[in-house]
Design a protein around this motif. Structure first.
Motif, PDB file in Angstrom:
ATOM      1  N   ARG A 497       0.841  -1.199   0.000  1.00 46.77           N
ATOM      2  CA  ARG A 497       0.000   0.000   0.000  1.00 46.77           C
ATOM      3  C   ARG A 497       0.879   1.253   0.000  1.00 46.77           C
ATOM      4  NH1 ARG A 497      -5.473  -0.454   1.430  1.00 46.77           N
ATOM      5  NH2 ARG A 497      -5.386   1.687   2.251  1.00 46.77           N
ATOM      6  N   VAL A 498       1.941   1.210   0.812  1.00 49.66           N
ATOM      7  CA  VAL A 498       2.869   2.345   0.857  1.00 49.66           C
ATOM      8  C   VAL A 498       3.528   2.533  -0.510  1.00 49.66           C
ATOM      9  CG1 VAL A 498       4.993   3.219   1.910  1.00 49.66           C
ATOM     10  CG2 VAL A 498       3.277   2.058   3.325  1.00 49.66           C
ATOM     11  N   TYR A 499       3.956   1.443  -1.101  1.00 49.95           N
ATOM     12  CA  TYR A 499       4.625   1.490  -2.407  1.00 49.95           C
ATOM     13  C   TYR A 499       3.678   2.038  -3.483  1.00 49.95           C
ATOM     14  CZ  TYR A 499       6.961  -0.152  -6.653  1.00 49.95           C
ATOM     15  OH  TYR A 499       7.555  -0.208  -7.885  1.00 49.95           O
ATOM     16  N   ASP A 500       2.459   1.521  -3.519  1.00 48.01           N
ATOM     17  CA  ASP A 500       1.518   1.901  -4.568  1.00 48.01           C
ATOM     18  C   ASP A 500       1.070   3.357  -4.443  1.00 48.01           C
ATOM     19  OD1 ASP A 500       1.659  -0.667  -5.559  1.00 48.01           O
ATOM     20  OD2 ASP A 500      -0.173  -1.353  -4.556  1.00 48.01           O
ATOM     21  N   ALA A 501       1.041   3.878  -3.204  1.00 45.59           N
ATOM     22  CA  ALA A 501       0.587   5.262  -3.013  1.00 45.59           C
ATOM     23  C   ALA A 501       1.556   6.255  -3.642  1.00 45.59           C
ATOM     24  CB  ALA A 501       0.424   5.559  -1.527  1.00 45.59           C
ATOM     25  N   GLY A 502       2.846   5.926  -3.654  1.00 47.04           N
ATOM     26  CA  GLY A 502       3.841   6.786  -4.275  1.00 47.04           C
ATOM     27  C   GLY A 502       4.116   8.074  -3.529  1.00 47.04           C
ATOM     28  N   LEU A 503       3.682   8.185  -2.263  1.00 44.78           N
ATOM     29  CA  LEU A 503       3.850   9.427  -1.501  1.00 44.78           C
ATOM     30  C   LEU A 503       5.073   9.414  -0.606  1.00 44.78           C
ATOM     31  CD1 LEU A 503       0.141  10.009  -0.426  1.00 44.78           C
ATOM     32  CD2 LEU A 503       1.374  11.085  -2.312  1.00 44.78           C
ATOM     33  N   ALA A 504       5.518   8.231  -0.198  1.00 38.10           N
ATOM     34  CA  ALA A 504       6.666   8.142   0.708  1.00 38.10           C
ATOM     35  C   ALA A 504       7.963   8.360  -0.056  1.00 38.10           C
ATOM     36  CB  ALA A 504       6.674   6.778   1.400  1.00 38.10           C
ATOM     37  N   ASP A 505       9.011   8.723   0.679  1.00 42.02           N
ATOM     38  CA  ASP A 505      10.332   8.860   0.082  1.00 42.02           C
ATOM     39  C   ASP A 505      10.702   7.555  -0.638  1.00 42.02           C
ATOM     40  OD1 ASP A 505      13.393   8.555   0.142  1.00 42.02           O
ATOM     41  OD2 ASP A 505      13.145  10.632   0.765  1.00 42.02           O
ATOM     42  N   MET A 513      18.525  -0.956  -2.988  1.00 41.18           N
ATOM     43  CA  MET A 513      18.667  -1.955  -4.058  1.00 41.18           C
ATOM     44  C   MET A 513      17.635  -1.762  -5.164  1.00 41.18           C
ATOM     45  SD  MET A 513      21.237  -3.567  -2.877  1.00 41.18           S
ATOM     46  CE  MET A 513      21.317  -4.987  -3.956  1.00 41.18           C
ATOM     47  N   ASN A 514      16.823  -0.731  -5.046  1.00 41.36           N
ATOM     48  CA  ASN A 514      15.815  -0.393  -6.050  1.00 41.36           C
ATOM     49  C   ASN A 514      14.828  -1.528  -6.316  1.00 41.36           C
ATOM     50  OD1 ASN A 514      14.694   1.538  -7.779  1.00 41.36           O
ATOM     51  ND2 ASN A 514      15.697   0.661  -9.580  1.00 41.36           N
ATOM     52  N   ASN A 515      14.364  -2.159  -5.222  1.00 45.26           N
ATOM     53  CA  ASN A 515      13.298  -3.159  -5.350  1.00 45.26           C
ATOM     54  C   ASN A 515      12.424  -3.123  -4.101  1.00 45.26           C
ATOM     55  OD1 ASN A 515      14.424  -5.035  -3.311  1.00 45.26           O
ATOM     56  ND2 ASN A 515      16.013  -5.411  -4.849  1.00 45.26           N
ATOM     57  N   LYS A 516      11.263  -3.759  -4.210  1.00 45.32           N
ATOM     58  CA  LYS A 516      10.306  -3.703  -3.097  1.00 45.32           C
ATOM     59  C   LYS A 516      10.853  -4.304  -1.813  1.00 45.32           C
ATOM     60  CE  LYS A 516       5.671  -3.539  -5.158  1.00 45.32           C
ATOM     61  NZ  LYS A 516       4.376  -4.262  -5.237  1.00 45.32           N
ATOM     62  N   SER A 518      13.898  -4.452  -0.687  1.00 49.73           N
ATOM     63  CA  SER A 518      14.814  -3.517  -0.047  1.00 49.73           C
ATOM     64  C   SER A 518      14.058  -2.345   0.566  1.00 49.73           C
ATOM     65  CB  SER A 518      15.831  -3.005  -1.070  1.00 49.73           C
ATOM     66  OG  SER A 518      16.715  -2.070  -0.487  1.00 49.73           O
ATOM     67  N   GLY A 519      13.051  -1.847  -0.167  1.00 48.70           N
ATOM     68  CA  GLY A 519      12.245  -0.756   0.366  1.00 48.70           C
ATOM     69  C   GLY A 519      11.478  -1.168   1.602  1.00 48.70           C
ATOM     70  N   ARG A 520      10.956  -2.394   1.580  1.00 46.09           N
ATOM     71  CA  ARG A 520      10.204  -2.881   2.738  1.00 46.09           C
ATOM     72  C   ARG A 520      11.110  -3.005   3.962  1.00 46.09           C
ATOM     73  NH1 ARG A 520       8.614  -7.103   0.564  1.00 46.09           N
ATOM     74  NH2 ARG A 520       9.838  -8.738   1.591  1.00 46.09           N
ATOM     75  N   SER A 521      12.343  -3.444   3.764  1.00 48.22           N
ATOM     76  CA  SER A 521      13.294  -3.550   4.871  1.00 48.22           C
ATOM     77  C   SER A 521      13.562  -2.179   5.490  1.00 48.22           C
ATOM     78  CB  SER A 521      14.598  -4.180   4.366  1.00 48.22           C
ATOM     79  OG  SER A 521      15.591  -4.147   5.361  1.00 48.22           O
ATOM     80  N   GLU A 522      13.739  -1.160   4.627  1.00 48.31           N
ATOM     81  CA  GLU A 522      13.997   0.186   5.143  1.00 48.31           C
ATOM     82  C   GLU A 522      12.749   0.774   5.801  1.00 48.31           C
ATOM     83  OE1 GLU A 522      16.857   1.341   5.418  1.00 48.31           O
ATOM     84  OE2 GLU A 522      17.938  -0.026   4.097  1.00 48.31           O
ATOM     85  N   TRP A 523      11.587   0.516   5.206  1.00 44.87           N
ATOM     86  CA  TRP A 523      10.332   0.986   5.800  1.00 44.87           C
ATOM     87  C   TRP A 523      10.116   0.356   7.167  1.00 44.87           C
ATOM     88  CZ3 TRP A 523       5.837  -2.276   6.331  1.00 44.87           C
ATOM     89  CH2 TRP A 523       4.712  -1.613   6.803  1.00 44.87           C
ATOM     90  N   PHE A 524      10.390  -0.945   7.269  1.00 44.25           N
ATOM     91  CA  PHE A 524      10.236  -1.633   8.550  1.00 44.25           C
ATOM     92  C   PHE A 524      11.157  -1.013   9.599  1.00 44.25           C
ATOM     93  CE2 PHE A 524      11.923  -4.711  11.556  1.00 44.25           C
ATOM     94  CZ  PHE A 524      10.770  -5.246  12.130  1.00 44.25           C
ATOM     95  N   ALA A 525      12.448  -0.858   9.274  1.00 46.01           N
ATOM     96  CA  ALA A 525      13.416  -0.348  10.251  1.00 46.01           C
ATOM     97  C   ALA A 525      13.065   1.066  10.693  1.00 46.01           C
ATOM     98  CB  ALA A 525      14.824  -0.391   9.662  1.00 46.01           C
ATOM     99  N   GLU A 526      12.672   1.914   9.749  1.00 46.09           N
ATOM    100  CA  GLU A 526      12.360   3.300  10.111  1.00 46.09           C
ATOM    101  C   GLU A 526      11.038   3.392  10.865  1.00 46.09           C
ATOM    102  OE1 GLU A 526      13.141   7.364  10.464  1.00 46.09           O
ATOM    103  OE2 GLU A 526      14.382   5.609  10.034  1.00 46.09           O
ATOM    104  N   SER A 527      10.074   2.560  10.534  1.00 41.55           N
ATOM    105  CA  SER A 527       8.793   2.567  11.246  1.00 41.55           C
ATOM    106  C   SER A 527       8.976   2.136  12.690  1.00 41.55           C
ATOM    107  CB  SER A 527       7.790   1.638  10.544  1.00 41.55           C
ATOM    108  OG  SER A 527       7.495   2.099   9.251  1.00 41.55           O
ATOM    109  N   VAL A 528       9.752   1.087  12.906  1.00 36.20           N
ATOM    110  CA  VAL A 528      10.033   0.645  14.280  1.00 36.20           C
ATOM    111  C   VAL A 528      10.760   1.747  15.032  1.00 36.20           C
ATOM    112  CG1 VAL A 528      11.275  -1.021  15.703  1.00 36.20           C
ATOM    113  CG2 VAL A 528      10.048  -1.792  13.666  1.00 36.20           C
TER     114      VAL A 528
END
Length: 563
Positions: A497-505, A513-516, A518-528
């Motif tokens: 949902r975060v990826y599809d919205a296109g609003l997050a950095d 790594m320019n893939n989902k 890698s993005g999910r790993s960074e989103w998880f770490a920053e959200s925690v």
């Protein structure tokens, strides 16, 4: 032995004080103009601060009357050796911060949210939620501090921890335990658990049964409090203490690891503590005033705790005159203010257990070392326990290649021309090491939290993979086994949902790594990191302002990590 009537009466009284204060704070917050935060705060805040301070004074009066009353009901005859100085606890939070200063953080949070693009009305709602949490926690801490001081002044007493329903799962399994006089009261924000002063000899007679509380809840309430699977396990006969880790997510109200917090309140020339400190030939600038829980943490015995309470202005003699506290403990200044001496070159310096190893380079300035250490200590203890069990270390040096884990990358250049030392922080999976160069300024809400959360993501489930029930719309239910937290199917759904919205950095969409994945790993770490750092604005930003994604994230973190 049934629970003392005095305990129930006291808790009801405290709830009335808290409810009335929260209602007033909510009404006053509505006066904040979304076009002029500071100006309307200046008009409203004096009334708010007086309201909270009056509520603190009322809570202290209730606590002061409660302790001798409940002891009489329990037929425990023990006289106090000193009296509480009530004004010492008014006007400050449990961490020793002035109420006015702490409350203004609600405006700061609202302004920060607006600066990040959050609509003003939503930003004010975030600020109001923070203010409610602050007021509730401050009043609970004030009452508990008054209870604890009343307890420590009576020889041979400790306390039994009690619930004030509705209660969370972490608090439920702590109910009924006996704690010695110097045991810090672990709590989370908004925690309103109470204590019953008692000697250890009768603690077992106080019928405080976590299982009885669990059984008093409806199945729906059990599921909501403990989580569906945990509640079912308890209903099936599992040990509640094994199902819910009592220490997870709980922190000391005034003590973070071994760092002692102090307050400047009451240390002016007219303040009680200030007069006492100056009478000893010292200055509040060099002899900070410790908070009560910090005192219990360092006191060698009960007598030492009483002496430290005296010299920090929390006790009066029986005539209401502040005790002088002569014979101050050598080293108290060093205990309250971090020791900035530099450890020996290349020596191993222990970090907060159970993350025990850090390579400390003599070229690193000690202030940076302590800043990093303090951040590591603030990371939730139960997650540090998991990192310690997995063998994760946190390593600090002026350059990442000077750490033990990063030395192998010396001289290596990436395709974009950067070297390993161009980065400030990284989690190295192969070394199981969080590597830091001490530069904590970045786009993250907290660099240390972010990298430690990468380590949690990578190691928390390695030893014991987790089976997760999952069902795609229109398909059969399946079981997915995950060994990396961010591979949880519900977290994948939320990040999509975060990826599809296109609003997050883009960093939180596709990562480095320019893939989902890698993005999910960074989103998880920053959200925690944002949740631990109490930064709702950052959580909104990295999650594309998607409340559904955030709700699923929080639920998943509770389900998997008890966060």
């Amino acid at each position: 032995m049934p629970l003392p009537d005095a305990a129930g009466d006291y808790w009801l009284g405290q709830q009335r004080i808290t409810a009335a204060t929260l209602a007033m704070a909510k009404r006053l917050w509505r006066k904040i103009d979304e076009t002029s935060f500071d100006e309307s705060w200046d008009r409203m805040s004096p009334t708010l601060i007086v309201t909270v301070e009056q509520a603190q004074a009322a809570a202290i009066r209730e606590a002061t009357a409660y302790v001798p009353t409940v002891l009489d009901e329990l037929n425990i005859a023990v006289d106090p050796v000193a009296a509480l100085a009530p004004d010492a606890l008014v006007g400050v939070t449990g961490a020793g911060i002035a109420i006015e200063e702490a409350a203004y953080n609600s405006i700061i949070k609202a302004k920060s949210a607006v600066a990040e693009g959050v609509p003003a009305q939503t930003a004010l709602s975030l600020g109001g939620q923070y203010l409610q949490m602050l007021v509730q926690t401050a009043l609970a801490d004030t009452a508990r501090a008054a209870e604890s001081i009343q307890t420590v002044t009576r020889p041979s007493l400790g306390y039994v921890r009690m619930l004030n329903p509705p209660s969370c799962s972490r608090c439920v399994i702590l109910a009924g335990r006996f704690y010695r006089w110097n045991a810090g009261f672990k709590r989370h924000p908004r925690c309103d658990c109470k204590s019953i002063p008692a000697p250890e000899s009768i603690a077992d007679d106080l019928t405080v049964d976590p299982k009885r509380y669990f059984d008093s809840l409806s199945p729906e309430e059990q599921d909501r409090t403990f989580g569906v699977s945990s509640a079912q396990a308890i209903r099936d006969g599992a040990d509640m203490g094994q199902v819910v880790n009592a220490a997870r997510g709980l922190q000391q109200a005034q003590v973070y690891g071994r760092q002692l917090e102090y307050t400047t309140e009451g240390t002016t020339k007219r303040g009680v503590a200030g007069r006492i400190i100056r009478a000893r030939g010292r200055s509040p600038r060099t002899t900070p005033r410790l908070m009560p829980s910090a005192i219990y943490d360092i006191a060698e015995d009960r007598a030492d705790a009483l002496r430290l309470l005296h010299i920090n202005g929390y006790l009066l003699d029986r005539d209401g005159v502040p005790l002088s506290g002569r014979g101050s403990r050598s080293g108290i200044t060093a205990a309250a203010a971090p020791d900035f001496s530099v450890p020996p070159p290349k020596s191993a310096v222990p970090l907060p257990a159970p993350v025990e190893t850090q390579l400390y380079n003599a070229d690193m300035d000690a202030a940076t070392y302590w800043q990093v250490r303090d951040n590591v200590e603030r990371y939730p203890e139960h997650l540090r326990e998991r990192l310690g069990e997995a063998g994760v270390t946190v390593q600090l040096a002026p350059k990442l290649t000077e750490t033990a884990g990063g030395s192998k990358w010396a001289g290596v250049q990436y395709a974009d021309g950067r070297t390993f030392d161009d980065m400030n922080a990284v989690y190295d999976e192969s070394e199981k090491a969080v590597l830091l160069n001490g530069n904590l300024v970045s786009g993250s809400t907290n660099t240390v939290f972010h990298e430690m959360s990468h380590a949690v993501d990578n190691t928390a489930l390695q030893a014991k993979p987790l089976d997760v029930d999952w069902q795609e719309p229109g398909q059969d239910r399946i079981v997915k086994t995950i060994s990396t937290v961010s591979d949880d199917p519900y977290l994948i759904w939320a990040h999509n949902r975060v990826y599809d919205a296109g609003l997050a950095d883009p960093y939180y969409r596709v990562g480095s790594m320019n893939n989902k994945a890698s993005g999910r790993s960074e989103w998880f770490a920053e959200s925690v990191a944002a949740i631990i750092n109490n930064d709702p604005v950052q959580l909104l930003k990295v999650s594309a302002f998607d409340s559904q994604a955030i709700d699923v994230l929080r639920w998943s973190l509770t389900r998997i990590l008890d966060l």
